[in-house]
Design an enzyme around this catalytic site. Structure first.
Site, PDB file in Angstrom:
ATOM      1  N   ASN A 138     -54.373  60.998  36.484  1.00  0.00           N
ATOM      2  CA  ASN A 138     -53.282  61.511  35.815  1.00  0.00           C
ATOM      3  C   ASN A 138     -53.638  62.380  34.601  1.00  0.00           C
ATOM      4  OD1 ASN A 138     -52.066  60.946  32.807  1.00  0.00           O
ATOM      5  ND2 ASN A 138     -53.183  59.141  33.783  1.00  0.00           N
ATOM      6  N   PHE A 142     -49.347  63.603  27.593  1.00  0.00           N
ATOM      7  CA  PHE A 142     -48.228  63.171  26.372  1.00  0.00           C
ATOM      8  C   PHE A 142     -46.968  63.639  26.502  1.00  0.00           C
ATOM      9  CE2 PHE A 142     -51.739  61.415  23.128  1.00  0.00           C
ATOM     10  CZ  PHE A 142     -52.103  60.416  23.694  1.00  0.00           C
ATOM     11  N   SER A 204     -56.835  59.188  25.242  1.00  0.00           N
ATOM     12  CA  SER A 204     -56.417  59.688  26.395  1.00  0.00           C
ATOM     13  C   SER A 204     -57.503  61.208  26.753  1.00  0.00           C
ATOM     14  CB  SER A 204     -55.249  60.363  26.269  1.00  0.00           C
ATOM     15  OG  SER A 204     -54.662  61.351  27.348  1.00  0.00           O
ATOM     16  N   ASN A 206     -56.417  63.746  28.187  1.00  0.00           N
ATOM     17  CA  ASN A 206     -55.610  64.878  28.560  1.00  0.00           C
ATOM     18  C   ASN A 206     -54.721  65.802  27.319  1.00  0.00           C
ATOM     19  OD1 ASN A 206     -55.798  64.058  31.336  1.00  0.00           O
ATOM     20  ND2 ASN A 206     -54.378  62.445  31.069  1.00  0.00           N
ATOM     21  N   THR A 207     -55.518  65.298  26.402  1.00  0.00           N
ATOM     22  CA  THR A 207     -54.961  66.245  24.888  1.00  0.00           C
ATOM     23  C   THR A 207     -56.275  66.516  24.562  1.00  0.00           C
ATOM     24  OG1 THR A 207     -52.967  64.827  24.440  1.00  0.00           O
ATOM     25  CG2 THR A 207     -53.899  66.014  22.779  1.00  0.00           C
ATOM     26  N   LYS A 242     -56.706  52.038  20.842  1.00  0.00           N
ATOM     27  CA  LYS A 242     -56.938  52.308  21.991  1.00  0.00           C
ATOM     28  C   LYS A 242     -58.262  53.210  22.389  1.00  0.00           C
ATOM     29  CE  LYS A 242     -54.964  52.513  26.564  1.00  0.00           C
ATOM     30  NZ  LYS A 242     -53.604  52.518  27.254  1.00  0.00           N
ATOM     31  N   ASN A 273     -58.666  52.750  27.962  1.00  0.00           N
ATOM     32  CA  ASN A 273     -58.056  53.767  28.510  1.00  0.00           C
ATOM     33  C   ASN A 273     -58.489  54.504  29.996  1.00  0.00           C
ATOM     34  OD1 ASN A 273     -55.982  55.949  28.655  1.00  0.00           O
ATOM     35  ND2 ASN A 273     -55.982  56.121  26.493  1.00  0.00           N
TER      36      ASN A 273
END
Length: 390
Positions: A138, A142, A204, A206-207, A242, A273
Site C-alpha cells: 500500500n 496517510f 510509514s 508513504n510520507t 511505531k 510497520n
C-alpha cells in the site's frame, strides 16, 4: 451524470450483497476461504477494503461467537485485554468502525494514522494484493479526515457508556507540515483525553521524509517534545513508538537507547510497520509497486526486530508485535520473541473475520500444549535465560 449514477448504484449493490454474505456466514471459515474471499479478491483492493469497513461500521458482519479463555486474557499498560489480538492501524483509519471490530473478537482496536489537517493521501490506485505471496503493498499516504473529525467520533463513542473497549490512536504528520513535533504534540494533546494509548508513527514509507525521524538525533528531539506533551495531560496515557523492521541492528540499538532516556521515555513499542524491502521470493506481478509491503514476507523480519528490541530493553518496555500473523503459531512466535500483544491487518484483509477467532483458538491450544497458564507466561520465553533476570 448517468454514468456516475450507474457507478454509485453498482457500488451500493456490491456493498449490500457482500455485506449480506458477511452477515449470513459470519464466522464460517470454509465459506470465506472457498467462496466469499475469492469473489472479494476480484474487486479492487481499496474498494473491497471500504466495503469491509462499511460492514464493520454498520454491524453487518455480525458478532463473534468464540469465548476467550482465561489463557488468552492479558494485561498491557495496566489495561486488561480479553485476548492479545488487536487490529492494527490502517484498517480503520478514521475511527468509524471501532464498535463493529470489537464485535468480531478483537482484544483491542487501533485507529489511524490521523493527521492534524485533513488530507487525501496519494493518488489511486494505492493498494495492491499479492495473493500468491500472502501480502499487500500500500501507498495510501496517510489519507485522513483530520484530528477534529476523528476526535469527535471517538469522543461520541466514549460518551456511550455501553462501549468498554480499548482504543489506541495512531498519530501521523501532514505531508506538507513544516514541524513533525508540532503535529504529533497536537495529536497527543487533543486525543489524550479519549485514547487508551497513543502512537507516534514515524515508520510509514508513504510520507516523504517520515522515516528519517527514526535516525538518532531527529528521534531524540521528536520524542522529547512528544513525551513532554504527554506529561502535560491530566491523565497518564501510554505513549508508544511505531518503528519499522527495515532498520539495521545499529539503528535499533540507537532507538533502544533513546527510548530509555528520561526525557524520551515511551511506554511501549509497536514493531513493526510495513517494509520497503522486496524479497526475491515474491511472485505476484504487483511486487514492483511502490509502497509498504505487509503480510507473510514481513513475518521473520518483524519477529527478529521484536526479539532484538526485547533484548536491548531488557524486556522492560512492552512491545506490540505486528507483521505476517496468519495463525495462532505466528502469534505465538511473536509472543515468544517478546511481544505482550499482537496485531493483524493483511491476514484479516485477505481471509476475512473468521481469521480473528481462528488465531485466538490456535494460540490458546498452543499455550495449553506448552504448559503456559497465560500469554504473560509465554512472553519473551525465546530469551529464557534473560527472562529469568528481568
Amino acid at each position: 451524470m448517468l454514468k456516475m449514477l450507474r457507478k454509485v448504484t453498482a457500488i451500493g449493490g456490491g456493498v449490500f450483497g457482500i455485506s449480506a454474505l458477511y452477515f449470513t456466514h459470519s464466522g464460517n471459515e470454509k465459506f470465506y476461504n472457498k467462496i466469499l474471499m475469492p469473489i472479494v479478491h476480484n474487486i479492487p483492493a481499496e474498494l473491497s477494503h471500504n466495503i469491509a469497513l462499511l460492514s464493520c461500521k454498520y454491524g453487518i458482519m455480525g458478532q463473534a461467537k468464540y469465548e476467550d479463555s482465561e489463557r488468552l486474557k492479558t494485561t498491557i499498560f495496566d489495561m486488561n485485554l480479553s485476548n492479545p489480538v488487536g487490529i492494527a492501524a490502517g484498517f480503520d483509519k478514521q475511527g468509524e468502525a471501532v464498535r463493529g471490530l470489537y464485535k468480531l473478537g478483537f482484544g483491542f482496536v487501533e485507529i489511524g494514522s490521523i493527521t492534524p489537517n485533513p488530507q487525501p493521501g496519494n493518488p489511486k490506485p494505492r493498494c495492491f494484493r499479492l495473493l500468491e505471496d500472502k501480502a499487500l503493498i500500500n501507498r495510501f499516504g496517510f489519507n485522513s479526515d483530520g484530528h477534529q473529525i476523528v476526535y469527535e467520533r471517538i469522543r461520541d463513542l466514549r460518551e456511550n457508556k455501553s462501549f468498554k473497549g480499548i482504543i489506541g490512536i495512531n498519530l501521523g504528520k501532514n505531508k506538507t507540515s513544516t514541524s513533525a513535533s508540532e503535529d504529533y504534540s497536537a495529536g497527543i494533546e487533543l486525543f489524550g483525553p479519549v485514547a487508551d494509548y497513543l502512537v507516534v508513527n514515524i515508520s510509514s514509507p508513504n510520507t516523504p521524509g517520515l522515516r528519517s525521524f527514526q535516525s538518532k538525533e531527529k528521534l531524540k528531539e521528536l520524542l522529547a517534545d512528544s513525551v513532554a506533551a504527554k506529561r502535560k495531560l491530566s491523565r497518564n496515557v501510554p505513549l508508544l513508538l511505531k518503528i519499522t523492521s527495515d532498520l539495521i541492528p545499529e539503528e535499533l540499538n540507537d532507538i533502544s537507547e533513546i527510548i530509555q532516556l528520561e526525557e524520551c521515555r515511551v511506554d511501549g513499542l509497536i514493531v513493526s510497520n510495513t517494509t520497503i524491502a522486496r524479497p526475491s521470493t515474491l511472485q505476484n506481478e504487483n511486487r514492483e509497486e511502490t509502497g509498504g509491503l505487509s503480510g507473510a514476507p514481513l513475518s521473520d523480519m518483524a519477529t527478529k526486530a521484536i526479539s532484538h528490541m526485547y533484548r536491548k530493553t531488557g524486556g522492560k518496555i512492552p512491545i506490540i508485535g505486528v507483521g505476517g500473523i496468519f495463525s495462532g503459531k505466528d502469534a505465538y512466535e511473536k509472543i515468544l520473541a517478546g511481544s505482550s500483544a499482537v496485531q493483524i491487518y493483511t491476514s484479516f484483509a485477505l481471509h476475512g473475520p473468521p481469521l480473528v477467532n481462528k488465531i485466538k483458538r490456535e494460540l490458546d491450544e498452543i499455550l495449553q500444549k506448552n504448559g503456559f497458564k497465560n500469554v504473560a507466561e509465554a512472553k519473551g520465553m525465546a530469551h529464557a535465560d534473560m527472562s529469568s533476570k528481568v
